[in-house]
Design an enzyme around this catalytic site. Structure first.
Site, PDB file in Angstrom:
ATOM      1  N   HIS A  22       0.844  -1.206   0.000  1.00 31.83           N
ATOM      2  CA  HIS A  22       0.000   0.000   0.000  1.00 31.83           C
ATOM      3  C   HIS A  22       0.879   1.255   0.000  1.00 31.83           C
ATOM      4  CE1 HIS A  22      -3.019  -2.741   2.268  1.00 31.83           C
ATOM      5  NE2 HIS A  22      -3.472  -2.597   1.054  1.00 31.83           N
ATOM      6  N   LYS A  46     -15.505  -6.823   5.573  1.00 34.66           N
ATOM      7  CA  LYS A  46     -14.605  -7.742   6.294  1.00 34.66           C
ATOM      8  C   LYS A  46     -14.671  -7.453   7.789  1.00 34.66           C
ATOM      9  CE  LYS A  46     -11.291  -7.508   2.513  1.00 34.66           C
ATOM     10  NZ  LYS A  46     -10.014  -6.930   2.118  1.00 34.66           N
ATOM     11  N   ARG A  95      -2.522  -6.198  -8.120  1.00 33.30           N
ATOM     12  CA  ARG A  95      -1.396  -7.081  -7.826  1.00 33.30           C
ATOM     13  C   ARG A  95      -1.204  -8.173  -8.865  1.00 33.30           C
ATOM     14  NH1 ARG A  95      -3.283  -8.880  -2.199  1.00 33.30           N
ATOM     15  NH2 ARG A  95      -5.171  -8.565  -3.412  1.00 33.30           N
ATOM     16  N   SER A 133      -2.989  -8.045   3.353  1.00 36.20           N
ATOM     17  CA  SER A 133      -3.088  -7.838   4.796  1.00 36.20           C
ATOM     18  C   SER A 133      -3.402  -9.162   5.496  1.00 36.20           C
ATOM     19  CB  SER A 133      -4.177  -6.807   5.102  1.00 36.20           C
ATOM     20  OG  SER A 133      -3.833  -5.579   4.498  1.00 36.20           O
TER      21      SER A 133
HETATM   22  N1  COA Z   1      -0.117  -4.335  -1.870  1.00 40.06           N
HETATM   23  C1  COA Z   1      -0.406  -5.268  -0.984  1.00 40.06           C
HETATM   24  N2  COA Z   1      -1.651  -5.658  -0.700  1.00 40.06           N
HETATM   25  C2  COA Z   1      -2.636  -5.055  -1.357  1.00 40.06           C
HETATM   26  C3  COA Z   1      -2.411  -4.058  -2.305  1.00 40.06           C
HETATM   27  C4  COA Z   1      -1.081  -3.707  -2.555  1.00 40.06           C
HETATM   28  N3  COA Z   1      -0.772  -2.760  -3.425  1.00 40.06           N
HETATM   29  N4  COA Z   1      -3.592  -3.668  -2.794  1.00 40.06           N
HETATM   30  C5  COA Z   1      -4.530  -4.379  -2.181  1.00 40.06           C
HETATM   31  N5  COA Z   1      -3.950  -5.227  -1.316  1.00 40.06           N
HETATM   32  C6  COA Z   1      -4.615  -6.218  -0.482  1.00 40.06           C
HETATM   33  C7  COA Z   1      -5.278  -5.630   0.722  1.00 40.06           C
HETATM   34  O1  COA Z   1      -4.420  -5.625   1.836  1.00 40.06           O
HETATM   35  C8  COA Z   1      -6.441  -6.553   0.934  1.00 40.06           C
HETATM   36  O2  COA Z   1      -6.015  -7.671   1.668  1.00 40.06           O
HETATM   37  P1  COA Z   1      -7.049  -8.520   2.513  1.00 40.06           P
HETATM   38  O3  COA Z   1      -8.131  -8.989   1.606  1.00 40.06           O
HETATM   39  O4  COA Z   1      -6.200  -9.605   3.002  1.00 40.06           O
HETATM   40  O5  COA Z   1      -7.560  -7.586   3.581  1.00 40.06           O
HETATM   41  C9  COA Z   1      -6.785  -7.062  -0.455  1.00 40.06           C
HETATM   42  O6  COA Z   1      -5.664  -6.786  -1.232  1.00 40.06           O
HETATM   43  C10 COA Z   1      -7.967  -6.401  -1.030  1.00 40.06           C
HETATM   44  O7  COA Z   1      -7.774  -5.011  -0.892  1.00 40.06           O
HETATM   45  P2  COA Z   1      -8.686  -3.993  -1.566  1.00 40.06           P
HETATM   46  O8  COA Z   1      -8.982  -4.426  -2.947  1.00 40.06           O
HETATM   47  O9  COA Z   1      -8.117  -2.646  -1.359  1.00 40.06           O
HETATM   48  O10 COA Z   1     -10.041  -4.183  -0.839  1.00 40.06           O
HETATM   49  P3  COA Z   1     -10.424  -3.687   0.503  1.00 40.06           P
HETATM   50  O11 COA Z   1     -11.324  -4.712   1.064  1.00 40.06           O
HETATM   51  O12 COA Z   1      -9.273  -3.324   1.349  1.00 40.06           O
HETATM   52  O13 COA Z   1     -11.240  -2.361   0.117  1.00 40.06           O
HETATM   53  C11 COA Z   1     -13.089  -1.037  -0.703  1.00 40.06           C
HETATM   54  C12 COA Z   1     -12.387  -2.402  -0.720  1.00 40.06           C
HETATM   55  C13 COA Z   1     -13.103  -0.427   0.648  1.00 40.06           C
HETATM   56  C14 COA Z   1     -12.393  -0.114  -1.669  1.00 40.06           C
HETATM   57  C15 COA Z   1     -14.537  -1.280  -1.180  1.00 40.06           C
HETATM   58  O14 COA Z   1     -15.091  -2.312  -0.393  1.00 40.06           O
HETATM   59  C16 COA Z   1     -15.408  -0.037  -1.027  1.00 40.06           C
HETATM   60  O15 COA Z   1     -15.282   0.896  -1.789  1.00 40.06           O
HETATM   61  N6  COA Z   1     -16.325  -0.052  -0.037  1.00 40.06           N
HETATM   62  C17 COA Z   1     -17.284   1.038   0.191  1.00 40.06           C
HETATM   63  C18 COA Z   1     -18.676   0.679  -0.404  1.00 40.06           C
HETATM   64  C19 COA Z   1     -18.655   0.861  -1.900  1.00 40.06           C
HETATM   65  O16 COA Z   1     -18.691   1.963  -2.411  1.00 40.06           O
HETATM   66  N7  COA Z   1     -18.570  -0.276  -2.630  1.00 40.06           N
HETATM   67  C20 COA Z   1     -18.360  -0.275  -4.065  1.00 40.06           C
HETATM   68  C21 COA Z   1     -19.550   0.055  -4.894  1.00 40.06           C
HETATM   69  S1  COA Z   1     -20.943  -0.948  -4.566  1.00 40.06           S
END
Ligand code: COA
Length: 176
Positions: A22, A46, A95, A133
């Site tokens: 990140h 989550k 990724r 994560s």
């Molecule tokens: N390096 C390392 N890990 C990474 C990464 C990177 N560059 N990018 C993402 N990851 C990992 C994260 O740590 C996370 O790990 P985990 O699943 O073990 O926790 C995983 O990849 C997924 O991350 P991400 O894609 O960022 O998802 P998220 O769950 O952290 O976030 C939101 C998703 C918050 C952006 C999304 O749920 C959201 O926008 N929610 C609000 C409601 C909404 O508007 N929804 C969409 C329209 S309906």
């Protein structure tokens, strides 16, 4: 031509905890945008290890010397938050191919919900391709070494959290 919209990008996620992957996306995002707002989602679907306030505080600690990085949290729809902040873009890291389908869906849904907000993807640096994560938490929970995978300042926080949970479990073992 319309005026350029993208001075500020919102980098959303659950960041439970923030990883070096990140951090790399934020730093590279700063080459494209004046300001990057790391926005911690309350509603990511989550069950987090760290509370929202803890995650925000940890990320602030990591970027405390960087005035172009802001840290915030949001509830509800991401696009509503992006519009409220007056930002034009969502920054996301990609990724591997496995991320693609979900990211594609998310970006298209967000675009349907708000046509003026663009999603910008950066390929994650190969060093961080395999981390998430969850996998880092899994290693730490069993006492594995997570040094080098998350910012140094956060490493003790993760072990401390697991020790705290273990202590609570021993004090309240629950039904056999
Ligand atoms: N390096 C390392 N890990 C990474 C990464 C990177 N560059 N990018 C993402 N990851 C990992 C994260 O740590 C996370 O790990 P985990 O699943 O073990 O926790 C995983 O990849 C997924 O991350 P991400 O894609 O960022 O998802 P998220 O769950 O952290 O976030 C939101 C998703 C918050 C952006 C999304 O749920 C959201 O926008 N929610 C609000 C409601 C909404 O508007 N929804 C969409 C329209 S309906």
């Amino acid at each position: 031509m319309d005026k350029l919209c993208c001075v500020t990008a919102i980098y959303p996620g659950s960041f439970d905890p923030l990883t070096n992957g990140h951090v790399s996306i934020v730093r590279r995002g700063l080459k494209l945008f004046q300001t990057v707002v790391v926005a911690v989602a309350r509603d990511s679907g989550k069950t987090p290890l760290f509370t929202l306030d803890e995650r925000v505080a940890m990320i602030r600690e990591v970027f405390k010397g960087e005035p172009r990085v802001q840290v915030d949290s949001f509830t509800g729809l991401l696009v509503d938050y992006v519009a409220r902040r007056g930002a034009g873009a969502v920054l996301r890291g990609m990724r591997a191919v496995s991320d693609f389908e979900y990211e594609f869906q998310l970006a298209l849904m967000n675009r349907r919900l708000h046509r003026d907000i663009e999603t910008v993807f950066l390929m994650t640096d190969y060093k961080w391709m395999y981390i998430s994560s969850s996998i880092i938490k899994e290693a730490a929970r069993h006492g594995g070494n997570i040094q080098g995978l998350i910012p140094n300042a956060l490493v003790p926080e993760v072990y401390k959290k697991f020790a705290e949970l273990e202590r609570q479990r021993q004090e309240n073992p629950g039904p056999p």
